[in-house]
Structures are given as structure tokens and as C-alpha cells.
Design an enzyme around this catalytic site. Structure first.
Site, PDB file in Angstrom:
ATOM      1  N   ALA A   1     -14.641 -22.654  27.463  1.00 32.75           N
ATOM      2  CA  ALA A   1     -15.884 -22.973  26.761  1.00 32.75           C
ATOM      3  C   ALA A   1     -15.689 -23.509  25.355  1.00 32.75           C
ATOM      4  CB  ALA A   1     -16.779 -21.729  26.704  1.00 32.75           C
TER       5      ALA A   1
ATOM      6  N   VAL B   1      -7.007 -18.054  32.187  1.00 29.43           N
ATOM      7  CA  VAL B   1      -7.346 -17.619  33.542  1.00 29.43           C
ATOM      8  C   VAL B   1      -6.130 -17.558  34.449  1.00 29.43           C
ATOM      9  CG1 VAL B   1      -9.683 -18.555  33.302  1.00 29.43           C
ATOM     10  CG2 VAL B   1      -7.899 -19.949  34.402  1.00 29.43           C
TER      11      VAL B   1
ATOM     12  N   ASN C   1     -15.856 -22.236  34.555  1.00 27.63           N
ATOM     13  CA  ASN C   1     -15.835 -23.634  34.147  1.00 27.63           C
ATOM     14  C   ASN C   1     -14.419 -24.164  33.916  1.00 27.63           C
ATOM     15  OD1 ASN C   1     -16.997 -26.165  32.700  1.00 27.63           O
ATOM     16  ND2 ASN C   1     -15.692 -25.196  31.145  1.00 27.63           N
TER      17      ASN C   1
ATOM     18  N   TYR D   1      -6.541 -32.379  42.586  1.00 21.30           N
ATOM     19  CA  TYR D   1      -7.800 -31.961  41.949  1.00 21.30           C
ATOM     20  C   TYR D   1      -8.924 -31.862  42.971  1.00 21.30           C
ATOM     21  CZ  TYR D   1     -11.933 -32.150  38.939  1.00 21.30           C
ATOM     22  OH  TYR D   1     -13.154 -31.903  38.333  1.00 21.30           O
TER      23      TYR D   1
END
Length: 237
Positions: free
Chosen positions: A11, A58, A80, A157
Site C-alpha cells: 500500500a 508477504v 494488493n 504473471y
């Protein structure tokens, strides 16, 4: 929902930064997940007093565990954080590119979601929003009227986002009894730092963020297990 606590991963910039800002404007306390402490701190300062810095990688188990220890109360999780490393054809892509891409875009989502599920289950309005991609749609990537190129470019991706879509369905089914709603968003091409093409795109990241916020603040009779674009239109899996 206006007193909710939210975490947005990745973020400190791009769409995630706008999601955090808009959730704060809606009255939420927002944890700004950022691998880079300095960039995260700047984002928090710009967003204002409703924002909190959460240094979070993450892909790092210890970092995820520390986040779960801190966030004992959580209503909204926006997964996100994502990376795009290569747009080569699959046969020209080193397997390590697939591994690194999946580590963030898929395994990172699983790690963060699972670690924070106890808090989300305690919430009366648990919400999970997975930021996917229209290029991850198998339906829109096949057939004579395919919206996206079918050459196979960017396979690492695109396949990671297809896997994320599958996870959205599975989590939505598994968490339905707990009242936790899980949805995926295809934000469209936005002006971000994702890659060179995105860096010069015309798409406003704030527009995509607004769509994510709508999913994050769904009423209790809202949908779960959906895959939609920034206008709310259903995207084929």
C-alpha cells in the site's frame, strides 16, 4: 463498516496506496502494508491520522507472523501486493521467474490470508478483496473474441492471477459460513510502477481503487466469490 480496521498489502504506492487513502476517507483505520519502511512511512504521513504503518513482506514467514500478532482485530484484508517480473513467452521464461512471481502473487496471499483469518472470522463484517488482473481471465484469453492476447506472453504473471482467481473461489466457499466475503477485482491497466507499460498508462489508479473499496465495504447482503472489473461488471474466470 465505517469503523472498520483494514490492512492493504503493498500500500505504499500505486493502486494499493489509493485503496488505503480511500478506506481512510471512508472512516476506516487503515494499516499500510509495505516492505519498505521509509516508503510506507511517507504514505502514512500523506494519508493522515487514520493510517498506520505495518512493515510487511508477504513472502517472509516471520514478517507475516508479526503482522498477525499485531492485528488481533481486523475487518478488511486487501491482498494488493503483486509483482510482474517478465512478459516473455512461457517457453522463454526461466522457471525461477515463475517461482518468484508465485511467491508474492499466490503464496503470499495464502500466507497473509491464513495468518489473519482468526481476526477476520471474529469480525461481524469480514471482507477479503484480492487484486487480480483481467489478463488472468482464461475466458477472456481464449476464443475468437478474446480480449487479451493469446500469444502466451507474460505467462508467469497471468497464470499467477488465474491461480489467485481460483483461490478467491475456494476461500469464498470455505468462509461463507463465517460471513466472510471474498471477491476478486480486475483493476484494468493503470498508471503504476508495475512495469514499463503501466508506467505510461492513461488509466487512473484511483478509479480502480474505488472499485476495490466498494468490495471492501460490501453490505452483509453483498456477493461473495465474484470476479469483477472496476465498473462492477462480471469478468469470466
Amino acid at each position: 463498516m465505517k469503523t472498520s480496521t483494514a490492512l492493504v498489502t503493498g500500500a505504499n504506492k500505486g493502486i494499493g496506496r489509493h485503496i488505503a487513502e480511500q478506506l481512510a476517507a471512508a472512516g476506516c483505520t487503515v494499516y499500510v502494508g509495505s516492505r519498505d519502511a521509509d516508503r510506507g512511512r511517507r504514505a502514512v504521513e500523506e494519508i493522515g491520522p487514520a493510517a498506520r504503518l505495518l512493515v510487511l513482506d508477504v513472502t517472509d514467514a516471520a514478517s507475516v507472523a508479526a503482522a498477525a500478532d499485531r492485528l488481533t482485530e481486523l475487518d478488511i484484508l486487501v491482498n494488493n501486493a503483486g509483482i510482474l517480473l517478465d512478459v516473455a513467452m512461457p517457453q522463454d521464461t526461466d522457471p525461477d521467474v515463475f517461482r518468484r512471481t508465485y511467491e508474492t502473487n499466490v503464496f503470499g496471499v495464502v500466507a497473509v490470508t491464513n495468518a489473519l483469518l482468526p481476526a477476520l472470522r471474529r469480525s461481524p463484517h469480514g471482507r477479503i478483496v484480492n487484486i487480480s488482473s483481467g489478463t488472468g481471465s482464461l475466458g477472456d484469453s481464449t476464443g475468437p473474441d478474446a480480449k487479451h492476447a493469446t500469444t502466451g506472453r507474460g505467462a508467469a504473471y497471468r497464470s499467477s492471477k488465474a491461480a489467485l482467481n481460483a483461490l478467491t473461489v475456494f476461500y469464498a466457499q470455505a468462509l461463507a459460513a463465517d460471513g466472510v466475503k471474498v471477491n476478486a477485482l480486475a483493476p484494468g491497466l493503470r498508471r503504476t510502477e508495475l512495469n514499463e507499460r503501466a508506467a505510461t498508462a492513461d488509466g487512473d489508479p484511483a478509479e480502480a481503487a474505488a472499485a476495490a473499496v466498494r468490495l471492501a465495504l460490501l453490505d452483509d447482503d453483498g456477493p461473495t466469490g465474484t470476479y469483477v472489473d472496476w465498473n462492477g461488471a462480471t469478468v469470466p474466470w
